[in-house]
Design a protein around this motif. Structure first.
Motif, PDB file in Angstrom:
ATOM      1  N   UNK A   1       0.824  -1.086   0.147  1.00 46.20           N
ATOM      2  CA  UNK A   1       0.056  -0.185   0.050  1.00 46.20           C
ATOM      3  C   UNK A   1       0.932   1.267  -0.053  1.00 46.20           C
TER       4      UNK A   1
ATOM      5  N   UNK B   1       0.353   6.855   2.643  1.00 44.64           N
ATOM      6  CA  UNK B   1      -0.362   8.015   2.719  1.00 44.64           C
ATOM      7  C   UNK B   1      -0.450   9.019   3.830  1.00 44.64           C
TER       8      UNK B   1
ATOM      9  N   UNK C   1      -4.080  18.099  -3.462  1.00 41.34           N
ATOM     10  CA  UNK C   1      -3.281  16.861  -3.571  1.00 41.34           C
ATOM     11  C   UNK C   1      -2.278  17.126  -4.839  1.00 41.34           C
TER      12      UNK C   1
ATOM     13  N   UNK D   1      -8.295   8.371  10.748  1.00 39.52           N
ATOM     14  CA  UNK D   1      -8.285   7.661   9.617  1.00 39.52           C
ATOM     15  C   UNK D   1      -7.944   6.116   9.641  1.00 39.52           C
TER      16      UNK D   1
ATOM     17  N   UNK E   1      -8.362   2.163   6.955  1.00 38.53           N
ATOM     18  CA  UNK E   1      -8.197   1.514   5.809  1.00 38.53           C
ATOM     19  C   UNK E   1      -9.481   0.660   5.279  1.00 38.53           C
TER      20      UNK E   1
ATOM     21  N   UNK F   1      -9.246  -2.024   2.174  1.00 40.63           N
ATOM     22  CA  UNK F   1      -8.768  -2.383   0.985  1.00 40.63           C
ATOM     23  C   UNK F   1      -7.357  -1.374   0.755  1.00 40.63           C
ATOM     24  N   UNK F   2      -7.257  -0.784  -0.512  1.00 40.62           N
ATOM     25  CA  UNK F   2      -6.033  -0.106  -0.486  1.00 40.62           C
ATOM     26  C   UNK F   2      -6.252   1.370  -0.307  1.00 40.62           C
TER      27      UNK F   2
ATOM     28  N   UNK G   1      -7.100   4.652   2.285  1.00 37.45           N
ATOM     29  CA  UNK G   1      -7.138   5.395   3.240  1.00 37.45           C
ATOM     30  C   UNK G   1      -8.494   6.227   3.555  1.00 37.45           C
TER      31      UNK G   1
ATOM     32  N   UNK H   1     -11.219   8.910   5.716  1.00 41.64           N
ATOM     33  CA  UNK H   1     -11.100   9.936   6.816  1.00 41.64           C
ATOM     34  C   UNK H   1     -12.574   9.886   7.359  1.00 41.64           C
TER      35      UNK H   1
ATOM     36  N   UNK I   1     -13.048   8.170  -2.662  1.00 42.11           N
ATOM     37  CA  UNK I   1     -13.460   9.152  -3.732  1.00 42.11           C
ATOM     38  C   UNK I   1     -14.451  10.199  -3.559  1.00 42.11           C
TER      39      UNK I   1
ATOM     40  N   UNK J   1     -11.338  11.292   1.768  1.00 39.44           N
ATOM     41  CA  UNK J   1     -10.931   9.895   1.697  1.00 39.44           C
ATOM     42  C   UNK J   1     -10.139   9.821   0.085  1.00 39.44           C
ATOM     43  N   UNK J   2      -9.287   8.886   0.330  1.00 38.82           N
ATOM     44  CA  UNK J   2      -8.270   8.510  -0.785  1.00 38.82           C
ATOM     45  C   UNK J   2      -9.175   7.951  -1.671  1.00 38.82           C
TER      46      UNK J   2
ATOM     47  N   UNK K   1     -13.537   8.206  -7.781  1.00 38.28           N
ATOM     48  CA  UNK K   1     -14.887   7.492  -8.371  1.00 38.28           C
ATOM     49  C   UNK K   1     -14.603   6.758  -9.619  1.00 38.28           C
TER      50      UNK K   1
END
Lengths: 286, 298
Positions: free
Chosen positions: A1, A4, A57, B7, B9, B11-12, B14, B16, B71, B75-76, B79
């Motif tokens: 991963x 982050x 970002x 924060x 997780x 899956x892959x 992160x 919030x 998305x 959050x990381x 979409x």
């Protein structure tokens, strides 16, 4: 991963706990250059937040230390929106810059603001020696017109959803209570009045900082051009950029509008970062 | 008021969230997990409505956790281009919700969770209702019962009906209409919305939504529906869904309630509607989840 490193946090300023999100630079650059993002205020903040996150970002990827924050009474910060004043929001910008300078140990700070956040950023930058440049995305330069537009939208919404329609949008200003409800947000009446009276150019203290003024939408903007000329007359380097894009901070009645595409503003982000890269003397932005 | 960002997780990605903990927690400790409304709003909710409700819950002894799906918001993730408005794939819904419930229960030391969502968030909450046995209730605001395009949304063009009736009695406005000076686009749109509204009343409730609702009730989970009285989905609820729920009630005891907020539209943007919404929800929670006694935390 992937690692982050984005960091949500609360910080204390002037009796309130304000929320912020820190985006560490993804490239190590010396001196360390920082960017504070001032979001839109009110209903415009809700709809534009995705673009602000995207920009944060991208700016971090370009080598900037980036800090997004919420003013008191807004977003995740403490306080009620209906209690907040324009002066407090201006002061919150100072607080965010100070906290960010300390937290991120940056050597230089720039600011970016969207809509009323752009107005606030411009005014705050002129009062904050630490700020070296500012980007303004479609700033509100004639606040009484901004208030009038909100009143018109609220007037239409009010008449749509109630059985007691109003005849004129100005009746909203004299409805009961100490606030003026505008698209779900209750603005303190004193704040609305302060905005209505605000002359942005007169309110700029001392000498300003190099500015990028971005007009968003179709066509040209007389107001953005007028601001650029006014700043240049004061000896402040400023550039005007016009980016043809859909308005992403207001609801649209267009049924064909792709909301997913509206959340990404690649051209706006690219052109803004190109200016910032040259201003902050970062290694080239691709 | 103790609030802290968390924060976690899935899956892959992160993700919030913001955790709200009460100063005086009730016993047993319970929490409300907020599902964000979708592409047009993040975990703060439209006009910060989620923030206000979460703080009200914390003042009433409840924990609350608001977070963004991948998305969305902070959050990381991105979409997918195929993302249907405010609806995630079953796999993503299950995985993210499981992670959120586990995080919430661990950080807040709770064993019982109520889901809360507005519009797309209500759909997601409903789709995820069965992922964890600790979920004992759902509060669904403005639950969409069919695709948004099938609903007759009121339009500004419908605003001034009285005004137009008044104009219909005056010759000067007929003259404008007959001499091509009126805004015909306006009339076309208003008529279209009127027709679409009538058609929507006959639209069927999405079978997937109906199925998930019935399964939720069969699992013994409590349901609170909250609609604004101007929400087109409320009409669909009355005509299409309520009869199905009533039939279910006959065969086995199920626990659901529907509260209507007056002069409120789909997303409850009006300040008065939000206040009323908070009152209704707190009252329902107090009735369905009585506290044994409030306990001071720490």
């Amino acid at each position: 991963m992937n690692a982050w490193r984005e960091q949500p946090l609360f910080f204390d300023h002037a009796g309130a706990r304000l929320y912020g999100m820190f985006y560490p630079a993804q490239r190590s650059i010396t001196p360390r250059r920082g960017l504070v993002i001032c979001p839109a205020i009110g209903a415009e903040a809700d709809l534009s937040s995705a673009v602000m996150v995207q920009f944060a970002r991208c700016a971090a990827a370009a080598g900037l230390e980036v800090f997004r924050f919420d003013y008191r009474g807004c977003g995740e910060s403490e306080g009620a929106f209906e209690d907040a004043t324009l002066e407090e929001w201006l002061d919150d910008v100072h607080g965010a810059v100070r906290y960010f300078q300390h937290h991120a140990a940056v050597d230089t700070v720039g600011m970016l603001g969207l809509r009323l956040g752009g107005t606030v950023a411009l005014l705050a930058a002129s009062r904050t020696p630490a700020v070296e440049w500012v980007c303004l995305w479609e700033p509100v330069l004639v606040p009484h017109v901004f208030v009038d537009e909100l009143l018109q939208q609220q007037f239409l919404a009010h008449n749509l959803w109630t059985d007691r329609p109003l005849k004129d949008r100005r009746e909203l200003l004299i409805l009961n209570g100490r606030g003026v409800e505008l698209l779900g947000y209750c603005w303190r009446k004193e704040t609305v009045e302060a905005l209505t009276r605000l002359d942005v150019l007169s309110a700029l203290h001392s000498v300003g900082v190099p500015s990028l003024i971005v007009h968003l939408g179709s066509g040209r903007s007389k107001r953005c051009r007028a601001l650029r000329e006014a700043l240049q007359e004061r000896g402040i380097p400023s550039e005007l950029l016009e980016v043809d894009t859909e308005i992403f901070w207001q609801k649209s009645s267009r049924p064909d509008l792709d909301l997913l595409k509206l959340r990404r503003q690649d051209a706006l982000v690219h052109h803004t970062l190109r200016w910032i890269t040259s201003q902050a003397r970062l290694p080239s932005h691709a | 008021m103790p609030e802290r960002p968390i924060t976690f997780t899935s899956g892959s990605h992160h993700l919030v969230g913001i955790l709200h903990e009460p100063i005086a927690a009730a016993t047993p400790r319970r929490g409300v997990l907020f599902f964000s409304p979708g592409v047009q709003a993040a975990k703060a909710g439209p006009a910060r409505s989620y923030v206000r409700l979460a703080r009200s819950l914390a003042s009433s002894g409840w924990c609350a956790f608001r977070f963004d799906f991948p998305g969305l918001g902070e959050s990381e993730g991105e979409l997918p281009p195929s993302f249907q408005v405010d609806e995630f794939s079953p796999e993503v819904t299950r995985a993210v919700t499981t992670a959120a419930v586990q995080t919430f229960c661990r950080e807040a030391h709770i064993d019982e969770v109520v889901f809360y969502g507005l519009c797309g968030g209500a759909r997601t909450a409903l789709n995820a209702a069965g992922v964890d046995g600790r979920v004992t209730g759902l509060v669904l605001l403005g639950l969409p019962l069919m695709r948004s395009g099938e609903v007759g949304w009121p339009a500004p063009e419908k605003l001034d009906v009285r005004g137009y009736l008044r104009k219909a009695r005056q010759w000067v406005y007929w003259k404008r209409f007959l001499t091509l000076q009126s805004d015909y686009q306006f009339f076309r749109k208003a008529l279209w919305h009127l027709v679409r509204g009538r058609l929507a009343e006959r639209s069927r409730v999405d079978s997937g939504v109906a199925h998930n609702l019935l399964e939720t009730l069969k699992r013994g989970q409590r349901l609170l529906f909250l609609y604004g009285d101007r929400d087109p989905f409320y009409k669909a609820f009355q005509v299409g869904l309520q009869p199905q729920l009533s039939r279910l009630n006959g065969s086995a005891p199920v626990d659901y309630a529907c509260r209507i907020i007056p002069a409120a539209s789909h997303a409850f943007p009006q300040a008065a509607a939000q206040e009323r919404l908070i009152e209704e929800m707190l009252a329902w929670l107090a009735a369905r989840y009585p506290a044994q006694s409030p306990v001071r935390v720490g």
